[in-house]
Write an enzyme that holds these catalytic residues in place. Structure first.
Site, short mmCIF file in Angstrom:
data_model
loop_
_atom_site.label_atom_id
_atom_site.label_comp_id
_atom_site.label_asym_id
_atom_site.label_seq_id
_atom_site.Cartn_x
_atom_site.Cartn_y
_atom_site.Cartn_z
CG HIS A 17 1.65 3.17 -2.73
ND1 HIS A 17 1.28 2.22 -3.67
CD2 HIS A 17 1.35 2.64 -1.52
CE1 HIS A 17 0.80 1.17 -3.04
NE2 HIS A 17 0.82 1.40 -1.74
CB CYS A 48 3.76 -0.05 -1.35
SG CYS A 48 2.53 -1.32 -0.97
CG ASN A 63 -1.89 -1.18 -2.10
OD1 ASN A 63 -1.00 -1.23 -2.93
ND2 ASN A 63 -1.64 -1.07 -0.81
#
Length: 331
Positions: A258, A118, A288
């Site tokens: 993020h 990520c 996500n």
């Protein structure tokens, strides 16, 4: 990172792409033992985008890249380097960047992938910044693209609620009139490598009939441990990055984090004593999307008028590895 005397990397173009297919929380209720309220309260996610069969990570990345190229006012032939961050490559090799290069016609570029989960887009951005600042390249395309639905176990209610597909891209050039990258920081701690992992498919657990039956080729993570580590790490990262660059946390106009979990973002902003209005959030729409989440958010923030000329903007990301990083931009 040291800036070459006559070079400073700036973002000159941004673009993103999300698949049309929507997977809602209500649809997930039919797959696993969960509810819309439960997912929303614990993650902030209402829906996520999912690719159709046959669509690849490079397909998503190529569309986002072409939008960024158009936004920058350049042609694909001008690109000197392509860096793609992904944990869902088209193949183990060749790189997704090479597949993407073919699709967009960037015939003069070198191309390679990085894997930093990520935090990958920020990692890729730091490489691109270094290449531009050193004078080794004039134009770098940085891409974050993921087809996480293809590595998500839709029988595991702890993980299948979290992830979605998408891509974002930026063009970097030496252009002091555009959005200047002032600093990037990337950090990792491999002692936590097992808290967020796909166990199967690599050299440790090659693909076998048994590995497939044991569902080793899907994302696994230790949620509570990741949650705590993310909040502490991101909070410290923002403070340290601000101190390093000589400004106060309160001077930040917009944080683009993020998009992993709304509660992580809220807790981080609270610890930083910043209002939520200073954080860009779109996790409710996309879930996500790993390394695609930050560039998607940059593009949306620009489209929504959340990025104004002169704003001090900080990108922050945290992911498997563990990896984390920040980027300071004067918009």
């Amino acid at each position: 990172m040291n800036v070459h005397q006559n070079q400073i990397a700036s973002i000159t173009g941004v673009g993103s792409y999300l698949p049309e297919k929507i997977l809602t929380n209500h649809a997930l209720e039919k797959l696993v033992d969960t509810t819309d309220d439960w997912i929303l309260q614990r993650t902030g996610i209402r829906e996520r985008r999912i690719v159709e069969n046959g669509v690849t990570t490079s397909d998503l990345g190529a569309i986002a890249s072409l939008k960024a190229i158009e936004n920058a006012g350049i042609s694909a032939e001008e690109i000197d380097m392509i860096i793609t961050s992904t944990i869902t490559p088209d193949y183990l090799f060749p790189s997704t960047s090479c597949c993407l290069q073919k699709q967009i016609g960037a015939v003069h570029a070198s191309a390679f992938d990085i894997s930093a989960a990520c935090a990958g887009f920020v990692y890729a951005l730091s490489i691109g910044q270094s290449v531009i600042n050193s004078g080794a390249a004039k134009t770098v395309l940085v891409v974050g693209a993921e087809c996480l639905s293809k590595i998500t176990d839709y029988t595991d209610r702890a993980t299948c609620i979290l992830f979605g597909d998408g891509a974002g891209a930026v063009v970097l050039q030496n252009n002091k009139e555009k959005h200047q990258i002032l600093d990037t920081r990337v950090v990792s701690d491999g002692t936590y490598a097992d808290v967020l992992i796909i166990p199967g498919g690599g050299s440790k657990h090659p693909a076998t009939t048994e590995s497939v039956q044991e569902r080793l080729h899907y994302i696994r993570f230790k949620g509570k441990e990741v949650f705590k580590l993310a909040i502490n790490t991101i909070t410290n990262l923002v403070i340290e990055t601000a101190q390093k660059n000589g400004f106060a946390v309160q001077d930040i106009d917009l944080i683009i984090p993020h998009q992993s979990n709304l509660r992580i973002i809220e807790a981080t902003m609270e610890r930083l004593k910043l209002p939520m209005e200073k954080a860009f959030v779109n996790i409710d729409k996309y879930g996500n999307t790993s390394s695609a989440s930050v560039p998607i958010a940059i593009d949306e923030a620009q489209q929504e008028g959340r990025l104004r000329k002169g704003d001090l903007v900080m990108l922050v990301a945290f992911g498997g590895g563990l990896t984390w990083g920040s980027c300071v931009i004067r918009w």
